[in-house]
Scaffold this motif. Structure first.
Motif, PDB file in Angstrom:
ATOM      1  N   ALA A  88      11.179  15.397   8.842  1.00 33.61           N
ATOM      2  CA  ALA A  88      12.127  15.109   7.768  1.00 33.61           C
ATOM      3  C   ALA A  88      13.007  16.329   7.505  1.00 33.61           C
ATOM      4  N   LYS A  89      14.274  16.068   7.159  1.00 38.36           N
ATOM      5  CA  LYS A  89      15.206  17.144   6.807  1.00 38.36           C
ATOM      6  C   LYS A  89      15.386  17.267   5.299  1.00 38.36           C
ATOM      7  N   ALA A  90      15.434  16.128   4.614  1.00 38.71           N
ATOM      8  CA  ALA A  90      15.664  16.127   3.164  1.00 38.71           C
ATOM      9  C   ALA A  90      14.327  16.128   2.430  1.00 38.71           C
ATOM     10  N   ASP A  91      14.246  16.921   1.355  1.00 38.56           N
ATOM     11  CA  ASP A  91      12.987  17.033   0.611  1.00 38.56           C
ATOM     12  C   ASP A  91      12.997  16.136  -0.621  1.00 38.56           C
ATOM     13  N   HIS A  92      13.565  14.950  -0.482  1.00 35.67           N
ATOM     14  CA  HIS A  92      13.622  14.023  -1.610  1.00 35.67           C
ATOM     15  C   HIS A  92      13.522  12.595  -1.092  1.00 35.67           C
ATOM     16  N   PRO A  93      13.257  11.619  -1.980  1.00 34.93           N
ATOM     17  CA  PRO A  93      13.045  10.237  -1.533  1.00 34.93           C
ATOM     18  C   PRO A  93      14.314   9.426  -1.302  1.00 34.93           C
ATOM     19  N   GLY A  94      15.474  10.071  -1.316  1.00 35.66           N
ATOM     20  CA  GLY A  94      16.717   9.324  -1.140  1.00 35.66           C
ATOM     21  C   GLY A  94      17.058   8.988   0.297  1.00 35.66           C
ATOM     22  N   ALA A  95      16.250   9.465   1.253  1.00 34.52           N
ATOM     23  CA  ALA A  95      16.537   9.235   2.668  1.00 34.52           C
ATOM     24  C   ALA A  95      15.260   8.801   3.393  1.00 34.52           C
ATOM     25  N   PRO A  96      14.723   7.612   3.060  1.00 37.83           N
ATOM     26  CA  PRO A  96      13.400   7.225   3.563  1.00 37.83           C
ATOM     27  C   PRO A  96      13.314   7.027   5.076  1.00 37.83           C
TER      28      PRO A  96
ATOM     29  N   ALA B  50       0.828  -1.197   0.000  1.00 39.77           N
ATOM     30  CA  ALA B  50       0.000   0.000   0.000  1.00 39.77           C
ATOM     31  C   ALA B  50       0.863   1.248   0.000  1.00 39.77           C
ATOM     32  N   ARG B  51       0.301   2.324  -0.544  1.00 37.87           N
ATOM     33  CA  ARG B  51       0.962   3.623  -0.598  1.00 37.87           C
ATOM     34  C   ARG B  51       0.428   4.498   0.520  1.00 37.87           C
ATOM     35  N   LEU B  52       1.327   5.113   1.265  1.00 37.12           N
ATOM     36  CA  LEU B  52       0.942   5.977   2.375  1.00 37.12           C
ATOM     37  C   LEU B  52       0.232   7.218   1.849  1.00 37.12           C
TER      38      LEU B  52
ATOM     39  N   PHE C 235      15.760  12.132  -8.237  1.00 37.37           N
ATOM     40  CA  PHE C 235      15.597  10.700  -7.983  1.00 37.37           C
ATOM     41  C   PHE C 235      14.239  10.228  -8.486  1.00 37.37           C
ATOM     42  N   HIS C 236      14.148   8.940  -8.783  1.00 35.66           N
ATOM     43  CA  HIS C 236      12.854   8.366  -9.116  1.00 35.66           C
ATOM     44  C   HIS C 236      11.928   8.430  -7.900  1.00 35.66           C
ATOM     45  N   ALA C 237      10.671   8.768  -8.153  1.00 43.09           N
ATOM     46  CA  ALA C 237       9.670   8.700  -7.094  1.00 43.09           C
ATOM     47  C   ALA C 237       9.534   7.243  -6.659  1.00 43.09           C
ATOM     48  N   PRO C 238       9.291   6.982  -5.375  1.00 47.07           N
ATOM     49  CA  PRO C 238       9.180   5.597  -4.896  1.00 47.07           C
ATOM     50  C   PRO C 238       8.182   4.792  -5.718  1.00 47.07           C
ATOM     51  N   GLY C 239       8.633   3.642  -6.206  1.00 49.35           N
ATOM     52  CA  GLY C 239       7.770   2.745  -6.956  1.00 49.35           C
ATOM     53  C   GLY C 239       7.514   3.147  -8.393  1.00 49.35           C
ATOM     54  N   SER C 240       8.188   4.193  -8.887  1.00 54.33           N
ATOM     55  CA  SER C 240       7.937   4.657 -10.253  1.00 54.33           C
ATOM     56  C   SER C 240       9.204   4.591 -11.088  1.00 54.33           C
ATOM     57  N   TRP C 241       9.054   4.168 -12.352  1.00 53.61           N
ATOM     58  CA  TRP C 241      10.206   4.130 -13.257  1.00 53.61           C
ATOM     59  C   TRP C 241      10.239   5.343 -14.172  1.00 53.61           C
ATOM     60  N   GLU C 242       9.200   6.192 -14.099  1.00 51.63           N
ATOM     61  CA  GLU C 242       9.158   7.334 -15.007  1.00 51.63           C
ATOM     62  C   GLU C 242       9.052   8.687 -14.313  1.00 51.63           C
ATOM     63  N   ASP C 243       8.523   8.742 -13.096  1.00 48.79           N
ATOM     64  CA  ASP C 243       8.374  10.022 -12.401  1.00 48.79           C
ATOM     65  C   ASP C 243       9.653  10.366 -11.642  1.00 48.79           C
TER      66      ASP C 243
END
Length: 461
Positions: free
Chosen positions: A85-93, A70-72, A158-166
């Motif tokens: 959160a400190k980082a505004d990207h998905p590289g530090a989950p 499931a997606r939060l 970075f790619h959005a979590p679970g996406s190969w195009e976003d």
């Protein structure tokens, strides 16, 4: 008759259904684990970005017989452990957890994998080695180019979590140094000014694919590698003026899928390699050479491997999956001789060069597939006293494990980046008479679920 009616289970949620769940634990890889339904008919749901103690609203994205994903959507009630959160990207989950909690969970997951997946027991679980730096620790990052859906502007992130195009655009990657961030922004500004487009995997049209930035943390040298579609022409002079890298490389890729490996790499400006220093040794890093992405913690990791190898100065050591020779060369001063084996020929060339640069004469390196070449190495060099293996995330195939066991070393030092593949490999070795002695987790990647560890197995009497 469906599976659900046959077992008198209530209908499970469908894809797209929204659920409110309480997160109980974290799975290996970082997803929160919840249970939908009652205890008897419960269905496990993995929720990305959720923490133990959270109550969340989420949408089902995958429905399998025994589990769902499931997606939060919303954290209804946050966990007591959740921090901003400190980082505004998905590289530090994992940045939403205190660091002390991160390493506590990582150590527990290593032990759980060995006991639950490998059915192993009787080993000593040593305390996790925490990271020296919790932010801006990476010496290498790979970014993807994309197109902003609203503005049509070229972006890099970075790619959005679970996406190969976003692609999620990044302004300041907190896992990267300020200098690395400045280099990434300079390349992006240059690319926008010259109207380069991002490669689109759907249409297979576009120039820019990836940007790889690597730094020598100890030398201060910077390497920038631009990955483009095959045949794309780059204005090298203006790019070098914009980024001022010590090593500026171009890799042309003709595959549909996204990758920074392979292709044809050429030098645009500067030197083909940059320097780095670890364990008192100097290394030259080419564009696609493997090197641990956390220099300071690589030194800790190799120090652990050297200590547990128990070398007294006379042993024959095999360094399998040796890459550019970092582990083997760091062990050379404590060994009688070191023999390195690696399938990537360019890496072996780097390893030979690194041995010469450090005046190390008791280390030899050969290109070959460990699965096929290990028997030949034993015939050539003699049986090893110690074998060090540092395989990729997939671990060792059963055949490679058999080849290592055939070599019959007294001690096996297994450097692992994935406890879930270490566990079955170690179990196979234990079945053949080895004893798992100690396991030492080392945190190379704060703010992420990844964990390295060093396991020591000794041949039984």
């Amino acid at each position: 008759m469906t599976d659900d009616t046959a077992t008198a289970r209530p209908p499970r949620p469908q894809r797209g259904d929204e659920l409110e769940l309480h997160i109980e634990s974290l799975a290996f890889g970082g997803a929160g684990v919840a249970r939908w339904g009652d205890e008897e008919h419960g269905w496990v749901v993995f929720v990305r970005d959720a923490l133990p103690g959270d109550t969340v609203r989420c949408a089902v994205t995958k429905r399998k017989r025994h589990y769902g994903e499931a997606r939060l959507l919303e954290v209804v009630t946050p966990s007591p452990d959740r921090v901003p959160a400190k980082a505004d990207h998905p590289g530090a989950p994992w940045q939403v957890m205190p660091y002390e909690k991160q390493i506590e969970i990582k150590a527990a997951q290593v032990e759980d994998a060995l006991r639950r997946l490998g059915h192993l027991d009787g080993f000593e679980m040593l305390p996790i080695v925490p990271a020296v730096e919790q932010w801006r620790y990476r010496n290498k990052l790979e970014f993807s180019f994309g197109t902003d859906r609203e503005t049509g502007e070229l972006i890099c992130g970075f790619h959005a979590p679970g996406s190969w195009e976003d692609i999620v655009h990044v302004e300041d990657c907190l896992l990267q140094s300020e200098r690395g961030n400045a280099a990434r922004r300079a390349v992006l500004e240059w690319a926008r000014a010259h109207r380069y487009s991002a490669y689109d995997r759907r249409t297979q049209i576009g120039a820019l694919r990836n940007l790889v930035i690597r730094e020598g943390r100890r030398t201060g040298q910077l390497q920038v590698r631009l990955v483009v579609s095959d045949g794309v022409e780059i204005e090298a002079g203006s790019l070098h003026a914009a980024v001022a890298a010590d090593s500026l490389l171009l890799t042309e890729i003709d595959t549909v899928g996204e990758t920074t490996a392979g292709g044809t790499t050429s030098l645009l400006a500067g030197e083909p390699t940059i320097g780095e220093e670890v364990c008192g040794l100097s290394f030259r890093l080419s564009g696609q050479a493997f090197f641990q992405t956390n220099t300071e913690m690589a030194e800790k990791l190799y120090g652990v491997a050297a200590d547990v190898a128990g070398l007294q100065g006379w042993e024959r050591v095999y360094d399998l999956f040796c890459g550019i020779g970092t582990i083997g060369l760091s062990l050379a001063s404590r060994s009688g001789e070191v023999w390195g084996l690696e399938i990537v020929e360019d890496a072996i060339a780097d390893a030979i060069g690194n041995a010469k640069a450090n005046d190390i004469s008791n280390a030899r390196f050969f290109a070959g597939d460990v699965r096929l070449a290990l028997r030949e190495l034993v015939e050539k060099a003699g049986r090893p006293d110690v074998v060090v293996v540092d395989p990729p995330r997939a671990g060792l195939s059963q055949k490679v494990v058999r080849r290592v066991l055939e070599a019959s070393p007294k001690r096996i030092v297994y450097v692992s980046c994935n406890p879930t593949t270490l566990a079955p490999n170690a179990a196979q070795m234990v079945e053949e008479g080895y004893v798992l002695k100690t396991v030492q987790p080392v945190d190379m990647f704060p703010q992420t679920p990844h964990i390295e560890c060093v396991a020591v197995l000794e041949r039984g009497a």
